[in-house]
Each structure stands twice: as structure tokens, then as C-alpha cells.
Design a protein around this motif. Structure first.
Motif, PDB file in Angstrom:
ATOM      1  N   ASN A  80      10.503  -6.222   1.199  1.00  0.00           N
ATOM      2  CA  ASN A  80      10.287  -4.504   0.450  1.00  0.00           C
ATOM      3  C   ASN A  80      11.734  -3.843   0.447  1.00  0.00           C
ATOM      4  OD1 ASN A  80       9.419  -2.640  -1.078  1.00  0.00           O
ATOM      5  ND2 ASN A  80       8.747  -1.369   0.717  1.00  0.00           N
ATOM      6  N   SER A  83      12.061  -0.285  -1.421  1.00  0.00           N
ATOM      7  CA  SER A  83      11.559   1.055  -1.033  1.00  0.00           C
ATOM      8  C   SER A  83      12.836   1.920  -0.296  1.00  0.00           C
ATOM      9  CB  SER A  83      10.401   1.008  -0.409  1.00  0.00           C
ATOM     10  OG  SER A  83       9.151   0.575  -1.156  1.00  0.00           O
ATOM     11  N   SER A 237      10.613   1.292 -10.866  1.00  0.00           N
ATOM     12  CA  SER A 237      10.073   1.083  -9.628  1.00  0.00           C
ATOM     13  C   SER A 237       8.922   0.142  -9.537  1.00  0.00           C
ATOM     14  CB  SER A 237       9.872   2.458  -8.708  1.00  0.00           C
ATOM     15  OG  SER A 237       9.702   2.227  -7.527  1.00  0.00           O
ATOM     16  N   PRO A 426       5.009  -4.200  -1.621  1.00  0.00           N
ATOM     17  CA  PRO A 426       4.325  -3.277  -2.294  1.00  0.00           C
ATOM     18  C   PRO A 426       3.398  -3.982  -3.317  1.00  0.00           C
ATOM     19  CG  PRO A 426       6.638  -2.618  -2.501  1.00  0.00           C
ATOM     20  CD  PRO A 426       6.590  -4.105  -1.886  1.00  0.00           C
TER      21      PRO A 426
END
Length: 486
Positions: A80, A83, A237, A426
Motif C-alpha cells: 500500500n 497511501s 485514489s 486498501p
């Protein structure tokens, strides 16, 4: 700055650096209480010339990459990067030098080092994004701050009658949550009419996005309104999709949209960024997500030829107010500016890789596509977009049997993967609007997607761990309805 930005070389360069003209601590007008710099909006001299980096004799090795990121929790499959980004140890060491320099003698740091250092970083960013002028580049905390700067300006235009009440602002439905809230907080409150572009997902082509964007512009111009601002993501995103920003900006120019703001939080170090080619009025990207800076630092590019550029102001008002956004952003009071000062050290790091930042982002893209396809095949699912519409992140559909039925389910499943399987990824909840169409497209039952990232520190084992965790959940008959309600 010396050719090398190693901690030792950086310490030597900083401690021997002469004072900058116009920054005499004994001059009353230049003290912290009375303003920073010359007070006429000029920068404090040209940036120090930086030698062209010498290509490494051999590319950085896997062992050296592992050492650079040894501060990561090695028990976690960290897929991830999107982020919060990642910062290598050599850059963290350079940051510590800057921090100690400030703590050692804050006044000398303030008068002799801060502004020249920020100017060097801005000069590097200017070249990276192909800006026409260094004065078009400001360093800010993050893309959310950049959005506040632009949207504050737009809200003033509505409040002061430059824009008419009820005129439209268009944004993508998948705009970042904080930016969407900022649009409502600044623009809608001042009288702007907000229109969201309902982008399709899964998506198969740029044409789908362009078609929906044109519809939103037509809606914005209905009943005699004008579209005053278009907010366009370069890389959305969640779900993550690369948006054809150049084409959408061109359409905005053709349709008479006053200003275009590209929120490219994920862009630099992830996709090609050429602000002159894109031709938006404002463009922002974080440097701490995909460009290896420590948190938090971003740039805001504003076209010098735009009538709006001189009217931009940082939302934190300091004594630099009115001297131009680059200087306003360069001093917003006492804080840690070190993350903005290490950009030269980041350049040294990325140039240890074959092809530099271009080589990094090309390999990251190829690997994330490879890993995404591996997961989709293993789970019997599909990708959320074709490879050419992803960057170093890609969406992979989860098996429908997991029963992701809400954003709360997605968050709880993400927590389960983190706590029980040591996988950080995510999860996006998305229920097809047309269930029958979803069945026909082979998307039957799919409501959850993982967004996987690939950065230089990742290995294939990270993605195997995610693959196997999901397999175990499916084989055990798990679904999100079994998770506790809290």
C-alpha cells in the motif's frame, strides 16, 4: 550543493555555506519578526548550480534496496505504498542533518540555509515537471494544502462577484475525499454549484471517461451557467485509474472553462508529468508518495501566464503575505521544513537505479500489472482497468463470495488482513449499478476490489501472501457478514 548529498557531504556543504544576500540577521527589516527576504517578491538569488548526477557504476542491488528500507516492519506485506509513500534510509539520514542544523543554531539556519535550500528543491521540481519558470513552483505540505490554496482563490472569486453565484464547478466522482470536502467547504459555501462526473468502474477505455466528462460540462453550462473550475485527478485514489488529463484539459479550453486544477497527488514518480504539455492552470502532486521524500511535502504549479497566479495565497498567513505564493509557502511560521529540503538527496537515491525515476516507474508499472494479473487469475476475477490505464497501482477484483456489501465491510476486511495475515492493502467497495449488466460482463457478485501498489522495496512474496490469505478466507467459507459489527 555538492555533487553528492550523502549525510557527511550534506553536513559539510551546509556548515560551510555562506549567507545569502538580503538575509543579514543584523538588518532590522530582514529579521523573523519583520519579514523574510527582500520584501519585493523576488527570490533570494539564483539556485546553486547542481552538477549532473554521475550514473552509478552498477545499478543498486536488491540487498542495498533492502537495507535502504530496513526500517519497514518486515513482518508485514506492505503493498500500500499509495497511501503514505516510503522514504529510504539515506534520505532519512539527510533529513536528520537538516533537522540537527536547525536545532544547533535556529537563527543561522533561518537566515543562511532555509531559503537557499528550498530554492534548490524548487529548481529540481521545476526540471522534473518541465515548468517554464521556477516562480511557478511552490512547495507546500501536501496536495490537500495545495487544493485549499486553489479553492480559497475560487471561493473569493464567487464571494467578490468575479464569478456569478450558481456558476458551476465540475469534479470527478472519484475525487479524493478531502478535496471533495474542500470544494464544498470553500466553493459551494461561496455560491458555486458543484457537479460530479460519474465515472464508470470497472473502466475499459479513456473514451468512457471523456464521454462522461463532456456530459458533466454540458450540465454545468445549462440554464446560462458557466463552468468556472474543473477539478481533474491525474490518478484517482480509490478506485485507482490513470485519467487522460491532457485530453480533458483540452476539452475544458474548447468549452470555455475558466480554470483547470489537476489534483495529481499520486503522479510524480508514478506517471509522466509535463505541466506545459498538460496545460492546466494549477497542478499539484505529493513528493512523499511515489518520489521517496519523507512526509510531508508536495508542490503546487501555477502557470505564470494565468491571470489567477498572482492572486494565490497560502491559507496560513505569515509575514510573507503578498510576496508571491512561493515565498508565502516557504515560511508559514516555525515548523520542520526538512522534508522540503531533502529533494536533492532524493535525486541522488533515484539515480542509483537504472534509468533513474523513469526506470523506477516503468518497472513498478510492469510489476504491478504482473502481480495484478497473477492475483486475478488465482482468484478467478479480473482487473479494474486495462494495464495502460494504471500506474504503479492497480485494482483487482476480490472473489464475490467474500460478500463485501459496504464501505464498513471493506474497512473491516482490510483490518482482518492486517491483523490476522499481516497484509496491508486498501479495499474498495463498489456495487455495479446495473446488476444484470454486471452479470453479462462477467462481474457477477463482485463488490470488492483490492488496490495493490508496487514500489522498489516490494517482492513477489508480498503478493503471494495476499493471494494465499484470500484463498484461505474463501476456502474457509468466510464472508464479511461474519465480522463483528463494531
Amino acid at each position: 550543493m555538492a555533487e553528492s548529498s550523502s549525510p557527511a557531504a550534506l553536513t559539510l556543504a551546509l556548515t560551510s555555506q555562506p549567507s545569502v544576500p538580503g538575509m543579514d540577521p543584523h538588518h532590522q527589516d530582514d529579521c523573523p519578526e519583520n519579514g523574510l527576504g527582500r520584501g519585493n517578491g523576488e527570490t533570494n538569488g539564483p539556485p546553486a548550480k547542481r552538477s549532473r548526477p554521475t550514473p552509478p557504476l552498477s545499478p543498486i542491488t536488491a540487498a542495498e534496496i533492502a537495507e535502504e528500507f530496513s526500517h519497514h516492519d518486515l513482518s508485514v506485506a506492505r503493498i500500500n505504498n499509495g497511501s503514505f509513500g516510503s522514504c529510504p534510509g539515506s534520505v532519512l539520514s539527510a533529513q536528520a542533518v537538516w533537522q540537527r542544523l536547525f536545532l544547533r543554531q535556529p537563527d543561522a539556519f533561518y537566515f543562511n540555509h532555509l531559503q537557499p535550500g528550498l530554492l534548490r528543491s524548487r529548481a529540481i521540481v521545476k526540471d522534473l515537471i518541465n515548468a517554464a519558470d521556477i516562480d511557478e513552483v511552490s512547495l507546500v505540505d501536501n496536495a490537500t494544502t495545495a487544493a485549499a490554496i486553489v479553492l480559497q482563490h475560487v471561493s473569493w472569486a464567487f464571494s467578490e462577484g468575479v464569478f456569478h453565484k450558481g456558476d458551476a464547478v465540475v469534479m470527478l466522482h472519484y475525487a479524493y475525499g478531502a478535496v471533495k470536502k474542500s470544494i464544498h467547504a470553500y466553493v459551494a459555501r461561496a455560491g458555486g454549484h458543484v457537479i460530479e462526473v460519474p465515472l464508470p468502474f470497472p473502466v475499459s477505455s479513456n473514451e468512457e471517461i471523456i464521454r462522461e466528462f463532456r456530459k458533466a460540462l454540458d450540465l454545468g453550462k445549462a440554464n446560462g451557467r458557466r463552468v468556472r473550475l474543473a477539478v481533474i485527478d491525474h490518478v484517482t485514489s480509490m478506485p485507482s485509474v490513470v485519467i487522460p488529463v491532457k485530453e480533458l484539459t483540452k476539452i475544458c479550453r474548447q468549452e470555455g472553462v475558466d480554470q483547470v486544477f489537476v489534483d495529481a497527488a499520486h503522479a510524480i514518480g508514478n506517471v509522466e508529468v509535463d505541466v506545459q504539455d498538460i496545460d492546466a492552470d494549477f497542478y499539484t502532486s505529493n513528493l512523499h508518495k511515489w518520489f521517496f521524500c519523507p512526509p510531508s511535502v508536495a508542490f503546487l504549479h501555477s502557470k505564470k501566464c494565468s491571470s489567477s497566479a498572482p492572486c494565490l495565497h497560502h491559507p496560513v498567513v505569515s509575514q510573507e503575505y503578498g510576496k508571491g505564493l512561493p515565498l508565502e509557502s516557504a515560511w508559514i511560521g516555525t515548523r520542520d521544513y526538512s522534508s522540503q529540503l531533502v529533494v536533492p538527496s532524493v535525486i541522488d537515491f533515484v539515480n542509483r537505479f537504472d534509468g533513474g525515476i523513469l526506470g523506477i516507474r516503468t518497472r513498478n508499472h510492469d510489476k504491478v500489472v504482473e502481480m495484478g494479473m497473477m492475483l486475478a487469475q488465482a482468484w478467478g476475477t479480473f482487473l479494474g482497468s486495462p494495464p495502460e490505464m494504471c500506474c504503479s497501482m492497480i485494482m483487482v477484483a476480490l472473489p464475490g463470495s467474500l460478500g463485501v456489501s459496504s464501505e464498513k465491510d471493506a474497512l473491516k476486511l482490510r483490518s482482518l488482513l492486517r491483523e490476522e495475515y499481516r497484509v496491508e492493502v486498501p479495499i474498495h467497495y463498489h456495487r455495479p449499478k446495473d446488476i444484470e449488466a454486471g452479470r453479462q460482463n462477467g462481474h457477477s457478485g463482485v463488490t470488492g476490489y483490492v488496490r495493490i501498489s508496487y514500489q522498489v522495496y516490494n517482492t513477489v512474496d508480498d503478493y503471494y501472501r495476499l493471494r494465499d490469505a484470500v484463498h484461505k478466507l474463501v476456502n474457509d467459507g468466510f464472508n464479511c457478514g461474519m465480522l463483528p459489527s463494531k
